[in-house]
Scaffold this motif. Structure first.
Motif, PDB file in Angstrom:
ATOM      1  N   LYS A 112       0.834  -1.189   0.000  1.00  0.00           N
ATOM      2  CA  LYS A 112       0.000   0.000   0.000  1.00  0.00           C
ATOM      3  C   LYS A 112       0.877   1.252   0.000  1.00  0.00           C
ATOM      4  O   LYS A 112       1.992   1.253   0.526  1.00  0.00           O
ATOM      5  CB  LYS A 112      -0.921   0.003   1.227  1.00  0.00           C
TER       6      LYS A 112
ATOM      7  N   GLU B 269      -4.440   4.006   1.822  1.00  0.00           N
ATOM      8  CA  GLU B 269      -4.699   2.570   1.930  1.00  0.00           C
ATOM      9  C   GLU B 269      -4.748   1.871   0.554  1.00  0.00           C
ATOM     10  O   GLU B 269      -5.042   0.678   0.485  1.00  0.00           O
ATOM     11  CB  GLU B 269      -6.028   2.329   2.660  1.00  0.00           C
ATOM     12  N   GLU B 270      -4.464   2.608  -0.509  1.00  0.00           N
ATOM     13  CA  GLU B 270      -4.564   2.035  -1.850  1.00  0.00           C
ATOM     14  C   GLU B 270      -3.197   1.612  -2.380  1.00  0.00           C
ATOM     15  O   GLU B 270      -2.146   1.947  -1.813  1.00  0.00           O
ATOM     16  CB  GLU B 270      -5.220   3.042  -2.796  1.00  0.00           C
ATOM     17  N   TYR B 271      -3.211   0.871  -3.485  1.00  0.00           N
ATOM     18  CA  TYR B 271      -1.993   0.329  -4.103  1.00  0.00           C
ATOM     19  C   TYR B 271      -1.600   1.176  -5.324  1.00  0.00           C
ATOM     20  O   TYR B 271      -2.440   1.900  -5.880  1.00  0.00           O
ATOM     21  CB  TYR B 271      -2.221  -1.127  -4.520  1.00  0.00           C
TER      22      TYR B 271
END
Length: 339
Positions: free
Chosen positions: A109, A150-152
């Motif tokens: 993340k 919280e994202e990739y």
């Protein structure tokens, strides 16, 4: 101003098969605190190798710093071992790499990738590091940072990924930021946004920047001083105005002439004929001599010394010798890329 960085006679070579490639040959330059220096030149001129040498990222084998000094705050980084360099990287000197997708770990993340340096170098707790990561994402202009942390990487656009890379580089408030072609993979609209971001962040943080690029338009927008590299050597240095208004080296003239202008027709783009020298067998004279329309016999036989043109500008060219014929530059370009 105080000198943050002094590079003295840096030589970097790569031992490949039966050849030794002399990628950087006797490079010297200085950088003040809070200053932006652009290093420009064609691919293969030694720009990126120079920047990686500053970070201690020359792979050994096959590469090595053969000689020279890299004085960062009067400490010679050439003498540092890997453990000592790890304490400098990210904390004192950070780097923005060319391709943001390969610079980021696709399995982690975004927030965690920013937090790594904060936990290692600033001893923050995980919760404090996460909060700082959110602040950094907001600083570089990413909307809804609490959610995006919280994202990739694959969930971000190319321009947003580059902003994340900049956030990682700035996480520990480095004194020196090295930007290696930071806008190459981006479209022109995103390029302008990233350059504006870097300019604004420098004003806020006072970080010195070394900008590695082949794009003179980027140089005009961001840098105060320019070092022109060719064949592993710096052939000319000066302020942005000196290089754009009053360049003295034929290679710099060629770079300026190759800049597209708004009124120029597509079939009128100027190129420098020939190819860069083979640095496995570097020329004993001026490296640009085989491509230079003004080359004399002395150019191929002997390396020119630097001629001091002002307190801030110097160039290594035999045309600047008082015995040489007077040659006028073939093109005049304004200091901000305008004719």
């Amino acid at each position: 101003m105080d000198k943050l960085l002094k590079v003295n006679n840096l030589n970097v070579r790569f031992n490949i098969f039966n050849a030794t490639v002399q990628a950087v040959r006797g490079v010297s330059f200085e950088l003040d605190k809070g200053e932006t220096l652009a290093i420009v030149g064609e691919s293969g001129s030694g720009k990126s190798v120079t920047s990686k040498a500053l970070m201690g990222l020359i792979p050994n084998p096959p590469g090595e710093i053969a000689s020279g000094e890299i004085l960062f705050e009067n400490k010679d980084l050439v003498k540092y071992d890997e453990k000592q360099l790890q304490k400098i990287r990210g904390k004192e000197i950070s780097m923005i790499f060319q391709d943001p997708m390969t610079a980021l770990n696709p399995t982690m993340k975004i927030g965690k990738q920013i937090m790594e340096g904060l936990i290692k170098h600033q001893n923050l707790s995980k919760s404090d590091a996460k909060q700082r990561a959110i602040e950094l994402l907001k600083l570089v202009g990413i909307p809804k940072p609490e959610k995006r942390v919280e994202e990739y990487p694959h969930q971000f656009s190319g321009g947003m990924r580059q902003r994340v890379v900049i956030a990682i580089a700035l996480a520990c408030n480095p004194k020196l930021l090295i930007a290696d072609e930071p806008t190459t993979a981006l479209d022109v609209t995103i390029q302008a946004q990233i350059l504006d971001l870097m300019r604004d962040l420098q004003k806020k943080t006072g970080t010195a920047i070394i900008l590695i690029t082949h794009d003179l338009g980027v140089v005009a927008n961001l840098a105060q001083r320019v070092a022109v590299m060719y064949g592993g050597k710096i052939v000319e240095t000066g302020t942005v105005d000196e290089i754009f208004y009053n360049a003295k080296h034929p290679y710099t003239w060629g770079l300026l002439a190759s800049m597209p202008k708004l009124h120029m027709k597509a079939d009128k783009l100027t190129a420098i004929p020939g190819s860069p020298p083979d640095l496995a067998d570097p020329p004993k004279g001026c490296p640009f001599a085989p491509r230079c329309p003004y080359a004399m016999k002395v150019c191929t036989d002997h390396m020119p010394e630097y001629a001091e043109l002002s307190g801030t500008q110097k160039a290594a060219c035999w045309l600047l010798d008082e015995r040489a014929p007077k040659v006028a530059p073939p093109v005049t370009i304004g200091a901000r890329g305008e004719e």
